[in-house]
Write a protein that holds these residues in place. Structure first.
Motif, PDB file in Angstrom:
ATOM      1  N   ALA A 116       6.441  24.576  24.660  1.00 49.10           N
ATOM      2  CA  ALA A 116       5.056  24.540  24.166  1.00 49.10           C
ATOM      3  C   ALA A 116       5.020  24.391  22.651  1.00 49.10           C
ATOM      4  CB  ALA A 116       4.318  25.802  24.601  1.00 49.10           C
ATOM      5  N   ALA A 117       5.892  25.138  21.952  1.00 45.36           N
ATOM      6  CA  ALA A 117       5.923  25.060  20.496  1.00 45.36           C
ATOM      7  C   ALA A 117       6.422  23.697  20.035  1.00 45.36           C
ATOM      8  CB  ALA A 117       6.812  26.172  19.943  1.00 45.36           C
ATOM      9  N   ALA A 118       7.422  23.147  20.724  1.00 39.06           N
ATOM     10  CA  ALA A 118       7.944  21.830  20.365  1.00 39.06           C
ATOM     11  C   ALA A 118       6.877  20.758  20.559  1.00 39.06           C
ATOM     12  CB  ALA A 118       9.182  21.514  21.198  1.00 39.06           C
ATOM     13  N   ASP A 119       6.112  20.836  21.660  1.00 41.05           N
ATOM     14  CA  ASP A 119       5.040  19.872  21.901  1.00 41.05           C
ATOM     15  C   ASP A 119       3.952  19.986  20.842  1.00 41.05           C
ATOM     16  OD1 ASP A 119       6.383  19.005  24.109  1.00 41.05           O
ATOM     17  OD2 ASP A 119       5.179  20.161  25.551  1.00 41.05           O
ATOM     18  N   ALA A 120       3.625  21.221  20.445  1.00 37.60           N
ATOM     19  CA  ALA A 120       2.605  21.422  19.418  1.00 37.60           C
ATOM     20  C   ALA A 120       3.056  20.848  18.081  1.00 37.60           C
ATOM     21  CB  ALA A 120       2.290  22.910  19.288  1.00 37.60           C
ATOM     22  N   LEU A 121       4.342  21.028  17.753  1.00 33.48           N
ATOM     23  CA  LEU A 121       4.866  20.487  16.504  1.00 33.48           C
ATOM     24  C   LEU A 121       4.850  18.958  16.532  1.00 33.48           C
ATOM     25  CD1 LEU A 121       6.185  20.909  13.758  1.00 33.48           C
ATOM     26  CD2 LEU A 121       8.399  21.061  14.921  1.00 33.48           C
ATOM     27  N   GLY A 122       5.248  18.385  17.670  1.00 32.11           N
ATOM     28  CA  GLY A 122       5.217  16.925  17.793  1.00 32.11           C
ATOM     29  C   GLY A 122       3.816  16.372  17.652  1.00 32.11           C
ATOM     30  N   ALA A 123       2.847  17.058  18.240  1.00 38.52           N
ATOM     31  CA  ALA A 123       1.452  16.611  18.123  1.00 38.52           C
ATOM     32  C   ALA A 123       0.972  16.700  16.688  1.00 38.52           C
ATOM     33  CB  ALA A 123       0.566  17.459  19.046  1.00 38.52           C
ATOM     34  N   ALA A 124       1.381  17.756  15.970  1.00 34.93           N
ATOM     35  CA  ALA A 124       0.989  17.899  14.572  1.00 34.93           C
ATOM     36  C   ALA A 124       1.571  16.767  13.724  1.00 34.93           C
ATOM     37  CB  ALA A 124       1.455  19.258  14.042  1.00 34.93           C
ATOM     38  N   GLN A 158       8.942  21.524   6.894  1.00 32.45           N
ATOM     39  CA  GLN A 158       9.331  22.825   6.336  1.00 32.45           C
ATOM     40  C   GLN A 158       8.786  23.917   7.246  1.00 32.45           C
ATOM     41  OE1 GLN A 158       8.133  23.525   2.305  1.00 32.45           O
ATOM     42  NE2 GLN A 158       9.073  25.540   2.197  1.00 32.45           N
ATOM     43  N   SER A 159       9.696  24.603   7.912  1.00 30.71           N
ATOM     44  CA  SER A 159       9.284  25.619   8.871  1.00 30.71           C
ATOM     45  C   SER A 159       8.817  26.883   8.151  1.00 30.71           C
ATOM     46  CB  SER A 159      10.450  25.958   9.809  1.00 30.71           C
ATOM     47  OG  SER A 159      10.089  27.005  10.689  1.00 30.71           O
ATOM     48  N   ARG A 160       7.770  27.504   8.715  1.00 32.98           N
ATOM     49  CA  ARG A 160       7.278  28.769   8.180  1.00 32.98           C
ATOM     50  C   ARG A 160       7.739  29.956   9.021  1.00 32.98           C
ATOM     51  NH1 ARG A 160       1.079  28.078   6.010  1.00 32.98           N
ATOM     52  NH2 ARG A 160       1.543  26.528   4.388  1.00 32.98           N
ATOM     53  N   VAL A 161       8.525  29.677  10.033  1.00 30.53           N
ATOM     54  CA  VAL A 161       9.066  30.737  10.876  1.00 30.53           C
ATOM     55  C   VAL A 161      10.289  31.327  10.182  1.00 30.53           C
ATOM     56  CG1 VAL A 161      10.033  31.275  13.128  1.00 30.53           C
ATOM     57  CG2 VAL A 161       8.215  29.567  12.927  1.00 30.53           C
ATOM     58  N   GLU A 162      10.405  32.662  10.204  1.00 30.89           N
ATOM     59  CA  GLU A 162      11.525  33.333   9.550  1.00 30.89           C
ATOM     60  C   GLU A 162      12.846  32.828  10.141  1.00 30.89           C
ATOM     61  OE1 GLU A 162      12.905  35.824   6.601  1.00 30.89           O
ATOM     62  OE2 GLU A 162      10.807  35.393   7.109  1.00 30.89           O
ATOM     63  N   PRO A 163      13.740  32.328   9.296  1.00 31.71           N
ATOM     64  CA  PRO A 163      15.000  31.788   9.821  1.00 31.71           C
ATOM     65  C   PRO A 163      15.932  32.906  10.295  1.00 31.71           C
ATOM     66  CG  PRO A 163      15.040  31.772   7.435  1.00 31.71           C
ATOM     67  CD  PRO A 163      13.648  32.191   7.824  1.00 31.71           C
ATOM     68  N   ILE A 164      16.859  32.542  11.151  1.00 30.88           N
ATOM     69  CA  ILE A 164      17.881  33.471  11.634  1.00 30.88           C
ATOM     70  C   ILE A 164      19.110  33.327  10.738  1.00 30.88           C
ATOM     71  CG2 ILE A 164      19.369  34.061  13.571  1.00 30.88           C
ATOM     72  CD1 ILE A 164      17.243  32.883  15.418  1.00 30.88           C
ATOM     73  N   GLY A 171       0.819  -1.202   0.000  1.00 35.95           N
ATOM     74  CA  GLY A 171       0.000   0.000   0.000  1.00 35.95           C
ATOM     75  C   GLY A 171       0.855   1.254   0.000  1.00 35.95           C
ATOM     76  N   PHE A 172       0.205   2.370  -0.254  1.00 37.98           N
ATOM     77  CA  PHE A 172       0.892   3.685  -0.277  1.00 37.98           C
ATOM     78  C   PHE A 172      -0.104   4.754   0.134  1.00 37.98           C
ATOM     79  CE2 PHE A 172       1.727   7.701  -2.396  1.00 37.98           C
ATOM     80  CZ  PHE A 172       3.051   7.940  -2.040  1.00 37.98           C
ATOM     81  N   ALA A 173       0.371   5.725   0.905  1.00 42.26           N
ATOM     82  CA  ALA A 173      -0.459   6.860   1.297  1.00 42.26           C
ATOM     83  C   ALA A 173       0.450   8.029   1.655  1.00 42.26           C
ATOM     84  CB  ALA A 173      -1.370   6.506   2.475  1.00 42.26           C
ATOM     85  N   ASN A 174      -0.036   9.239   1.429  1.00 45.83           N
ATOM     86  CA  ASN A 174       0.711  10.435   1.841  1.00 45.83           C
ATOM     87  C   ASN A 174      -0.264  11.524   2.272  1.00 45.83           C
ATOM     88  OD1 ASN A 174      -0.251  10.908  -0.728  1.00 45.83           O
ATOM     89  ND2 ASN A 174       1.475  12.156  -1.349  1.00 45.83           N
ATOM     90  N   ARG A 175       0.206  12.372   3.147  1.00 42.12           N
ATOM     91  CA  ARG A 175      -0.604  13.464   3.692  1.00 42.12           C
ATOM     92  C   ARG A 175       0.286  14.674   3.918  1.00 42.12           C
ATOM     93  NH1 ARG A 175      -6.090  13.746   6.405  1.00 42.12           N
ATOM     94  NH2 ARG A 175      -7.120  11.846   5.685  1.00 42.12           N
ATOM     95  N   THR A 176      -0.325  15.852   3.878  1.00 37.81           N
ATOM     96  CA  THR A 176       0.364  17.094   4.196  1.00 37.81           C
ATOM     97  C   THR A 176      -0.456  17.851   5.228  1.00 37.81           C
ATOM     98  OG1 THR A 176       1.314  17.250   1.971  1.00 37.81           O
ATOM     99  CG2 THR A 176       1.285  19.256   3.294  1.00 37.81           C
ATOM    100  N   HIS A 177       0.202  18.226   6.306  1.00 41.61           N
ATOM    101  CA  HIS A 177      -0.450  18.983   7.375  1.00 41.61           C
ATOM    102  C   HIS A 177       0.204  20.359   7.465  1.00 41.61           C
ATOM    103  CE1 HIS A 177      -2.369  19.760  11.284  1.00 41.61           C
ATOM    104  NE2 HIS A 177      -1.199  20.266  11.654  1.00 41.61           N
ATOM    105  N   GLU A 178      -0.617  21.401   7.410  1.00 38.69           N
ATOM    106  CA  GLU A 178      -0.090  22.766   7.433  1.00 38.69           C
ATOM    107  C   GLU A 178      -0.710  23.539   8.593  1.00 38.69           C
ATOM    108  OE1 GLU A 178      -0.684  24.699   3.729  1.00 38.69           O
ATOM    109  OE2 GLU A 178       0.461  23.242   2.564  1.00 38.69           O
ATOM    110  N   ASP A 179       0.132  24.344   9.220  1.00 39.41           N
ATOM    111  CA  ASP A 179      -0.366  25.311  10.196  1.00 39.41           C
ATOM    112  C   ASP A 179       0.480  26.575  10.060  1.00 39.41           C
ATOM    113  OD1 ASP A 179       2.038  24.830  11.519  1.00 39.41           O
ATOM    114  OD2 ASP A 179       1.139  23.445  12.959  1.00 39.41           O
ATOM    115  N   GLY A 180       0.333  27.482  10.987  1.00 37.53           N
ATOM    116  CA  GLY A 180       1.029  28.753  10.858  1.00 37.53           C
ATOM    117  C   GLY A 180       2.533  28.671  11.062  1.00 37.53           C
ATOM    118  N   LYS A 181       3.025  27.577  11.606  1.00 33.13           N
ATOM    119  CA  LYS A 181       4.446  27.496  11.927  1.00 33.13           C
ATOM    120  C   LYS A 181       5.226  26.530  11.036  1.00 33.13           C
ATOM    121  CE  LYS A 181       3.980  28.859  16.772  1.00 33.13           C
ATOM    122  NZ  LYS A 181       4.267  28.495  18.176  1.00 33.13           N
ATOM    123  N   ALA A 182       4.555  25.517  10.489  1.00 34.43           N
ATOM    124  CA  ALA A 182       5.304  24.520   9.718  1.00 34.43           C
ATOM    125  C   ALA A 182       4.366  23.751   8.802  1.00 34.43           C
ATOM    126  CB  ALA A 182       6.038  23.558  10.644  1.00 34.43           C
TER     127      ALA A 182
END
Length: 297
Positions: A129-137, A69-75, A7-18
Motif C-alpha cells: 500500500a505504501a509503495a503504491d501510494a509513493l508511486g502515485a505521488a 527524500q524519505s521522511r521515515v526514520e531510517p534503520i 523548455g524547463f519546469a520543476n516541481r516538489t511534492h511533499e507528504d508525510g512520508k517523502a
C-alpha cells in the motif's frame, strides 16, 4: 499548433512520508528522445513515466529527473569488519608475546580504528500500500511538471508564431511583387521579339502567323503563374498546420522546402527589372523561417 521544443519546469511534492522533486528539460531533436533518471527503488515506474511524457511531448529530447527524500526514520545497521578485527587481534597477540604491550584488547581499542566498524542507514521496507501510494505521488508530481513545461512551451510557441507569421506575410508579398514584375517583363519581351521579327521581315519573307505563335510560345516560358498558385497554396497550408492541435514542426519544415523550390523556379523563369533582387530577398526570408522552424515541435 506551434509550440517550442525547448523548455524547463520543476516541481516538489511533499507528504508525510517523502519529498519528491521532479525536473524536466527539453531541447531540440529531430525525433522524440526520452531520458528518465529515477532512484533504483522507483525503477518500476519508468515505463509509466515515459508514457506520461509521450502524452505531452511529440518531438524533442526530454530529460526527466526524479529525486526522492524519505521522511521515515531510517534503520541504522552497524557492520563489523571481521577480517580487520581478526588481523588487529593477531597483531596484538604478537606484540604481547614480544613484551611490547600488556593486557587484553578492549572494545575501546577497536574504536580507535575507524575501518573496524561501518554504520549504514537503511530505508525501511515499504508494504504494498505504501509503495503504491509513493508511486502515485511520483506520477502526480511528474504529470504536474509536464503540464508546467507544456505551458512554457506554448508561450514560447506563441512568440515563434508571431515571428513566423510576419515572415510568411513578407514572403507572400515578395512573391506577388515578383508576379507583377514578371508580367511586365513578359509584355516587354513580347514587344522586343515582335520588333525584332518586324525588322527581319523587311528583308526576308516570313509567315507572320507562325512567327506570332513562336513569339507567344517563347514568352510563355517566363510565365510563373503556376508556381505562384502553388506558392499561395503552400501559404494557405501553413496557416492550416499552425492552427491544428497536433505538432507541426516537421511538416512546416517540409513545406518550407517546397516553398523554396517554387521560389527558385520563379527566379529561373521570371524576367523583368527588379525580379532577381526580390527572389534573393524571398530566399533569405525562407532561410530565416527554416532556422526558426527547427525550434518548433
Amino acid at each position: 499548433m506551434i509550440k517550442s521544443m525547448t523548455g524547463f519546469a520543476n516541481r516538489t511534492h511533499e507528504d508525510g512520508k517523502a519529498t519528491v522533486a521532479v525536473t524536466v528539460r527539453t531541447v531540440n531533436h529531430r525525433y522524440l528522445d526520452v531520458q528518465i533518471r529515477v532512484p533504483s527503488s522507483l525503477s518500476g515506474l519508468e515505463s509509466r513515466l515515459r508514457a506520461l511524457v509521450q502524452q505531452h511531448v511529440g518531438r524533442g529530447r526530454v530529460e526527466v529527473g526524479v529525486s526522492l527524500q524519505s521522511r521515515v526514520e531510517p534503520i541504522l545497521a552497524v557492520e563489523v569488519n571481521q577480517a580487520l578485527v581478526e588481523a588487529i587481534g593477531a597483531a596484538m597477540d604478537r606484540a604481547r608475546a614480544a613484551g611490547v604491550v600488556e593486557g587484553k584488547m578492549t572494545p575501546g581499542d577497536l574504536l580507535r580504528f575507524p575501518q573496524a566498524f561501518a554504520v549504514r542507514e537503511m530505508s525501511p521496507d515499504l508494504d504494498d500500500a505504501a509503495a503504491d501510494a509513493l508511486g502515485a505521488a511520483v506520477e502526480t508530481a511528474v504529470a504536474a511538471t509536464l503540464t508546467d513545461l507544456d505551458n512554457m512551451r506554448r508561450r514560447e510557441g506563441e512568440m515563434l508564431r508571431v515571428d513566423l507569421d510576419g515572415r510568411r506575410a513578407a514572403v507572400g508579398d515578395l512573391v506577388e511583387r515578383v508576379l507583377g514584375l514578371a508580367a511586365d517583363g513578359e509584355t516587354a519581351l513580347k514587344a522586343r521579339l515582335e520588333q525584332r521579327v518586324a525588322e527581319l521581315a523587311a528583308d526576308v519573307a516570313v509567315d507572320k502567323g507562325q512567327i506570332a505563335q513562336e513569339v507567344v510560345r517563347f514568352a510563355a516560358r517566363s510565365d510563373i503563374s503556376e508556381e505562384v498558385v502553388r506558392f499561395r497554396a503552400h501559404l494557405s497550408q501553413w496557416s492550416s498546420l499552425s492552427d491544428a492541435p497536433e505538432p507541426c514542426g516537421r511538416k512546416l519544415d517540409f513545406l518550407l522546402q517546397e516553398m523554396n523550390r517554387e521560389v527558385n523556379t520563379m527566379g529561373s523563369k521570371a524576367d523583368g527589372p527588379g525580379v532577381p533582387e526580390l527572389i534573393v530577398t524571398a530566399k533569405a526570408e525562407l532561410e530565416k523561417m527554416r532556422e526558426q522552424v527547427q525550434n518548433v515541435e
